[in-house]
Design a protein around this motif. Structure first.
Motif, PDB file in Angstrom:
ATOM      1  N   SER A 132      -3.654  37.178 -18.556  1.00  0.00           N
ATOM      2  CA  SER A 132      -4.357  37.374 -17.455  1.00  0.00           C
ATOM      3  C   SER A 132      -4.201  36.731 -15.994  1.00  0.00           C
ATOM      4  O   SER A 132      -3.844  35.271 -16.260  1.00  0.00           O
ATOM      5  N   ALA A 133      -4.505  37.461 -15.420  1.00  0.00           N
ATOM      6  CA  ALA A 133      -3.709  36.352 -13.675  1.00  0.00           C
ATOM      7  C   ALA A 133      -5.303  37.025 -12.646  1.00  0.00           C
ATOM      8  O   ALA A 133      -5.149  37.742 -13.024  1.00  0.00           O
ATOM      9  N   LEU A 134      -5.339  35.727 -11.822  1.00  0.00           N
ATOM     10  CA  LEU A 134      -5.759  35.790 -11.276  1.00  0.00           C
ATOM     11  C   LEU A 134      -5.449  35.317  -9.377  1.00  0.00           C
ATOM     12  O   LEU A 134      -4.773  34.148 -10.060  1.00  0.00           O
ATOM     13  N   ASP A 135      -5.715  36.273  -8.922  1.00  0.00           N
ATOM     14  CA  ASP A 135      -4.520  36.716  -8.045  1.00  0.00           C
ATOM     15  C   ASP A 135      -5.600  36.151  -6.699  1.00  0.00           C
ATOM     16  O   ASP A 135      -6.727  37.057  -6.326  1.00  0.00           O
ATOM     17  N   VAL A 136      -5.575  34.995  -6.488  1.00  0.00           N
ATOM     18  CA  VAL A 136      -6.408  34.259  -5.186  1.00  0.00           C
ATOM     19  C   VAL A 136      -5.664  34.947  -3.434  1.00  0.00           C
ATOM     20  O   VAL A 136      -4.973  34.251  -3.163  1.00  0.00           O
ATOM     21  N   ALA A 137      -6.454  35.214  -2.991  1.00  0.00           N
ATOM     22  CA  ALA A 137      -6.020  35.978  -1.470  1.00  0.00           C
ATOM     23  C   ALA A 137      -5.377  36.616  -1.800  1.00  0.00           C
ATOM     24  O   ALA A 137      -4.028  36.565  -1.374  1.00  0.00           O
ATOM     25  N   CYS A 138      -5.650  38.210  -2.236  1.00  0.00           N
ATOM     26  CA  CYS A 138      -4.354  38.216  -3.182  1.00  0.00           C
ATOM     27  C   CYS A 138      -3.937  40.013  -2.003  1.00  0.00           C
ATOM     28  O   CYS A 138      -3.495  40.438  -1.883  1.00  0.00           O
ATOM     29  N   GLY A 139      -4.847  40.053  -0.977  1.00  0.00           N
ATOM     30  CA  GLY A 139      -4.614  40.575   0.363  1.00  0.00           C
ATOM     31  C   GLY A 139      -4.035  42.177  -0.427  1.00  0.00           C
ATOM     32  O   GLY A 139      -5.430  42.680  -0.761  1.00  0.00           O
ATOM     33  N   PHE A 159       1.049  42.150 -13.733  1.00  0.00           N
ATOM     34  CA  PHE A 159       0.411  41.788 -15.014  1.00  0.00           C
ATOM     35  C   PHE A 159      -0.222  43.111 -15.600  1.00  0.00           C
ATOM     36  O   PHE A 159      -0.585  43.910 -14.746  1.00  0.00           O
ATOM     37  N   ASP A 160      -0.546  42.951 -16.934  1.00  0.00           N
ATOM     38  CA  ASP A 160      -1.517  44.104 -17.547  1.00  0.00           C
ATOM     39  C   ASP A 160      -2.631  43.405 -17.137  1.00  0.00           C
ATOM     40  O   ASP A 160      -3.847  44.680 -17.121  1.00  0.00           O
ATOM     41  N   ASP A 161      -2.982  42.525 -17.536  1.00  0.00           N
ATOM     42  CA  ASP A 161      -4.390  42.278 -17.022  1.00  0.00           C
ATOM     43  C   ASP A 161      -4.363  41.060 -15.694  1.00  0.00           C
ATOM     44  O   ASP A 161      -4.326  40.006 -15.865  1.00  0.00           O
ATOM     45  N   TYR A 162      -4.967  42.121 -14.421  1.00  0.00           N
ATOM     46  CA  TYR A 162      -5.310  41.568 -13.355  1.00  0.00           C
ATOM     47  C   TYR A 162      -6.158  41.713 -12.258  1.00  0.00           C
ATOM     48  O   TYR A 162      -6.347  42.685 -12.756  1.00  0.00           O
ATOM     49  N   THR A 163      -6.498  40.728 -11.870  1.00  0.00           N
ATOM     50  CA  THR A 163      -7.804  40.219 -11.256  1.00  0.00           C
ATOM     51  C   THR A 163      -7.415  39.753  -9.891  1.00  0.00           C
ATOM     52  O   THR A 163      -6.702  38.707  -9.903  1.00  0.00           O
ATOM     53  N   GLY A 164      -7.814  40.296  -8.581  1.00  0.00           N
ATOM     54  CA  GLY A 164      -7.286  39.992  -7.066  1.00  0.00           C
ATOM     55  C   GLY A 164      -8.709  39.528  -6.496  1.00  0.00           C
ATOM     56  O   GLY A 164      -9.727  40.484  -6.551  1.00  0.00           O
ATOM     57  N   ILE A 165      -8.811  38.685  -5.602  1.00  0.00           N
ATOM     58  CA  ILE A 165      -9.872  38.121  -5.016  1.00  0.00           C
ATOM     59  C   ILE A 165      -9.333  37.785  -3.355  1.00  0.00           C
ATOM     60  O   ILE A 165      -8.375  37.594  -3.184  1.00  0.00           O
ATOM     61  N   ALA A 192      -1.581  32.171  -6.253  1.00  0.00           N
ATOM     62  CA  ALA A 192      -1.436  32.537  -4.649  1.00  0.00           C
ATOM     63  C   ALA A 192      -0.030  32.148  -4.329  1.00  0.00           C
ATOM     64  O   ALA A 192       0.874  31.049  -4.834  1.00  0.00           O
ATOM     65  N   VAL A 193      -0.113  34.122  -3.725  1.00  0.00           N
ATOM     66  CA  VAL A 193       1.501  34.127  -2.764  1.00  0.00           C
ATOM     67  C   VAL A 193       1.292  33.749  -0.603  1.00  0.00           C
ATOM     68  O   VAL A 193       0.501  34.100  -0.794  1.00  0.00           O
ATOM     69  N   ILE A 194       1.761  32.209  -0.969  1.00  0.00           N
ATOM     70  CA  ILE A 194       1.320  32.422   0.647  1.00  0.00           C
ATOM     71  C   ILE A 194       0.279  32.495   1.545  1.00  0.00           C
ATOM     72  O   ILE A 194      -0.208  33.508   2.316  1.00  0.00           O
ATOM     73  N   ALA A 195      -0.643  31.614   0.194  1.00  0.00           N
ATOM     74  CA  ALA A 195      -1.873  31.741   1.138  1.00  0.00           C
ATOM     75  C   ALA A 195      -2.515  30.594   1.886  1.00  0.00           C
ATOM     76  O   ALA A 195      -3.260  30.462   1.758  1.00  0.00           O
ATOM     77  N   LEU A 196      -1.219  29.076   1.253  1.00  0.00           N
ATOM     78  CA  LEU A 196      -2.455  28.241   1.855  1.00  0.00           C
ATOM     79  C   LEU A 196      -3.221  27.576   2.970  1.00  0.00           C
ATOM     80  O   LEU A 196      -4.155  27.816   3.511  1.00  0.00           O
ATOM     81  N   SER A 197      -2.434  28.269   4.291  1.00  0.00           N
ATOM     82  CA  SER A 197      -2.497  28.351   5.346  1.00  0.00           C
ATOM     83  C   SER A 197      -3.520  29.113   5.188  1.00  0.00           C
ATOM     84  O   SER A 197      -4.244  29.162   6.402  1.00  0.00           O
ATOM     85  N   SER A 198      -4.146  30.627   4.990  1.00  0.00           N
ATOM     86  CA  SER A 198      -4.830  31.145   4.987  1.00  0.00           C
ATOM     87  C   SER A 198      -6.175  30.465   4.590  1.00  0.00           C
ATOM     88  O   SER A 198      -7.808  30.703   5.336  1.00  0.00           O
ATOM     89  N   LEU A 199      -5.819  29.555   3.437  1.00  0.00           N
ATOM     90  CA  LEU A 199      -7.379  28.548   3.033  1.00  0.00           C
ATOM     91  C   LEU A 199      -7.233  28.141   3.088  1.00  0.00           C
ATOM     92  O   LEU A 199      -8.604  26.876   2.830  1.00  0.00           O
ATOM     93  N   ASN A 200      -6.454  27.404   4.294  1.00  0.00           N
ATOM     94  CA  ASN A 200      -7.236  26.331   4.797  1.00  0.00           C
ATOM     95  C   ASN A 200      -6.915  25.025   3.557  1.00  0.00           C
ATOM     96  O   ASN A 200      -7.513  23.942   3.570  1.00  0.00           O
ATOM     97  N   MET A 201      -5.602  25.118   3.016  1.00  0.00           N
ATOM     98  CA  MET A 201      -5.751  23.940   1.706  1.00  0.00           C
ATOM     99  C   MET A 201      -4.164  24.014   1.660  1.00  0.00           C
ATOM    100  O   MET A 201      -3.752  24.195   1.187  1.00  0.00           O
ATOM    101  N   THR A 202      -4.193  22.410   0.802  1.00  0.00           N
ATOM    102  CA  THR A 202      -3.005  21.542  -0.187  1.00  0.00           C
ATOM    103  C   THR A 202      -2.684  22.834  -1.232  1.00  0.00           C
ATOM    104  O   THR A 202      -4.211  23.233  -1.756  1.00  0.00           O
ATOM    105  N   ALA A 203      -1.062  22.273  -1.709  1.00  0.00           N
ATOM    106  CA  ALA A 203      -0.977  22.990  -2.854  1.00  0.00           C
ATOM    107  C   ALA A 203      -2.733  22.185  -3.925  1.00  0.00           C
ATOM    108  O   ALA A 203      -2.690  22.088  -4.796  1.00  0.00           O
ATOM    109  N   LYS A 204      -2.634  20.711  -3.457  1.00  0.00           N
ATOM    110  CA  LYS A 204      -3.113  19.979  -4.972  1.00  0.00           C
ATOM    111  C   LYS A 204      -4.442  20.228  -4.622  1.00  0.00           C
ATOM    112  O   LYS A 204      -4.664  20.399  -5.448  1.00  0.00           O
TER     113      LYS A 204
END
Length: 146
Positions: free
Chosen positions: A48-55, A63-69, A106-118
């Protein structure tokens, strides 16, 4: 300077893609990046996967079990139309989402989320059973739960 953290920016950008979703990938580098990311994510396909800033949900089919926000209403509408059977949530990624998932990514989302990977890992690790994955253009991060 473009403010990629604003909802207005993403709503306007999503209007461009509404009729031709493939126009998002504008060059060969983008196409190659998407292929590499999909090949990598498919290894986790039964989880099961959560895709943050999924566009518009371009990785939902991995994924078989996918949620995007995503906070962009137009992108969520496009995703729901093009990816029936997958779960998409209109919401602020900084607010979080109910439930837990095997992985959060998350894929290429850090600048949109304004945060670092950590910072992304710190924000989302409590939602991931096995780990958090951040895939940027030139850097991939994996934060496994040990």
């Amino acid at each position: 300077m473009i403010d990629r953290t604003s909802n207005e920016y993403w709503e306007k950008r999503s209007e461009t893609y509404k009729d031709n979703i493939n126009s998002v990938l504008v060059d060969n580098v983008a196409l190659i990046h998407e292929k590499v990311v999909k090949d990598f994510l498919k290894r986790f396909g039964t989880m099961s996967a959560l895709d943050v800033a999924c566009g518009y949900g371009r990785f939902a089919d991995c994924f078989d079990d996918y949620t995007g926000i995503d906070f962009c209403k137009n992108f969520i509408e496009i995703a729901k139309k093009n990816k029936p059977g997958k779960r998409f949530i209109l919401g602020d990624a900084h607010q979080g989402v109910d439930g837990t998932f095997d992985i959060v990514f998350a894929v290429i989302a850090l600048s949109s989320l304004n945060m670092t990977a950590k910072e992304f890992n710190e924000k989302w690790k409590h939602k991931a059973r096995y780990g958090v994955i951040v895939l940027e253009v030139e850097e991939f991060y994996f934060f496994p739960k040990l």
